[in-house]
Motif scaffolding. Structure first.
Motif, mmCIF file in Angstrom:
data_model
loop_
_atom_site.group_PDB
_atom_site.id
_atom_site.type_symbol
_atom_site.label_atom_id
_atom_site.label_comp_id
_atom_site.label_asym_id
_atom_site.label_seq_id
_atom_site.Cartn_x
_atom_site.Cartn_y
_atom_site.Cartn_z
ATOM 1 N N TYR A 295 -50.244 -19.535 -27.823
ATOM 2 C CA TYR A 295 -50.528 -18.099 -27.859
ATOM 3 C C TYR A 295 -52.030 -17.903 -27.849
ATOM 4 O O TYR A 295 -52.797 -18.851 -28.046
ATOM 5 N N PRO B 192 -55.781 -5.612 -38.128
ATOM 6 C CA PRO B 192 -54.705 -5.780 -37.158
ATOM 7 C C PRO B 192 -55.031 -6.942 -36.213
ATOM 8 O O PRO B 192 -56.198 -7.203 -35.909
ATOM 9 N N ASN B 193 -53.992 -7.656 -35.802
ATOM 10 C CA ASN B 193 -54.153 -8.776 -34.887
ATOM 11 C C ASN B 193 -53.021 -8.728 -33.870
ATOM 12 O O ASN B 193 -51.856 -8.599 -34.245
ATOM 13 N N THR B 194 -53.375 -8.827 -32.601
ATOM 14 C CA THR B 194 -52.377 -8.831 -31.534
ATOM 15 C C THR B 194 -52.412 -10.180 -30.849
ATOM 16 O O THR B 194 -53.462 -10.625 -30.393
ATOM 17 N N ARG B 195 -51.246 -10.839 -30.815
ATOM 18 C CA ARG B 195 -51.131 -12.152 -30.181
ATOM 19 C C ARG B 195 -50.243 -12.045 -28.951
ATOM 20 O O ARG B 195 -49.266 -11.301 -28.942
ATOM 21 N N GLU C 122 -47.095 -9.791 -29.981
ATOM 22 C CA GLU C 122 -46.761 -9.776 -31.400
ATOM 23 C C GLU C 122 -47.921 -9.137 -32.148
ATOM 24 O O GLU C 122 -49.046 -9.615 -32.087
ATOM 25 N N LYS C 123 -47.634 -8.041 -32.824
ATOM 26 C CA LYS C 123 -48.664 -7.351 -33.611
ATOM 27 C C LYS C 123 -48.427 -7.643 -35.077
ATOM 28 O O LYS C 123 -47.303 -7.583 -35.544
ATOM 29 N N GLN C 124 -49.507 -7.974 -35.765
ATOM 30 C CA GLN C 124 -49.419 -8.301 -37.184
ATOM 31 C C GLN C 124 -50.734 -7.926 -37.858
ATOM 32 O O GLN C 124 -51.679 -7.525 -37.194
ATOM 33 N N PHE C 125 -50.762 -8.070 -39.151
ATOM 34 C CA PHE C 125 -51.998 -7.867 -39.898
ATOM 35 C C PHE C 125 -52.394 -9.196 -40.509
ATOM 36 O O PHE C 125 -51.562 -9.926 -41.042
ATOM 37 N N ILE C 126 -53.672 -9.515 -40.408
ATOM 38 C CA ILE C 126 -54.242 -10.670 -41.100
ATOM 39 C C ILE C 126 -55.179 -10.071 -42.137
ATOM 40 O O ILE C 126 -56.220 -9.521 -41.800
ATOM 41 N N ASP D 86 -54.898 -14.624 -29.099
ATOM 42 C CA ASP D 86 -55.025 -13.256 -29.586
ATOM 43 C C ASP D 86 -55.980 -12.470 -28.684
ATOM 44 O O ASP D 86 -56.624 -13.025 -27.794
#
Length: 98
Positions: free
Chosen positions: A28, A69-72, A61-65, A30
């Protein structure tokens, strides 16, 4: 069958070609990584990733680190298959000619 039948218009832009090339050799990537490697602007990269996502060639895949926000992105099975066909068609065109 024409030698150019498997050349895929979805990959005809250098940014999309770059995105897929990066995702073929990485599990993947980001948004920040793609942006840095390709030298693309936020808007340009976003539009090209959306185009590939619309074709189901990449997954998002959107997530939070922490609080950020982080989009992979990852190449889908279909995306990998279609990109391989595209590269093979380009190689045939380059090495065998018409």
């Amino acid at each position: 069958m024409s030698i150019i039948n498997n050349i895929n218009k979805a990959f005809d832009h250098r940014i999309r070609l770059g995105i897929m090339s990066i995702l073929m050799v990485n599990e993947y990537a980001d948004f920040k990584m793609l942006k840095e490697l390709l030298g693309a602007t936020d808007g340009n990269l976003a539009s090209h990733t959306k185009a590939l996502e619309k074709e189901a060639y990449i997954t998002v895949e959107k997530q939070f680190i922490g609080r950020k926000p982080n989009t992979r992105y990852a190449a889908s099975k279909l995306g990998k298959l279609e990109f391989k066909k595209h590269i093979e068609a380009l190689e045939k065109l380059i090495y065998k000619g018409p």
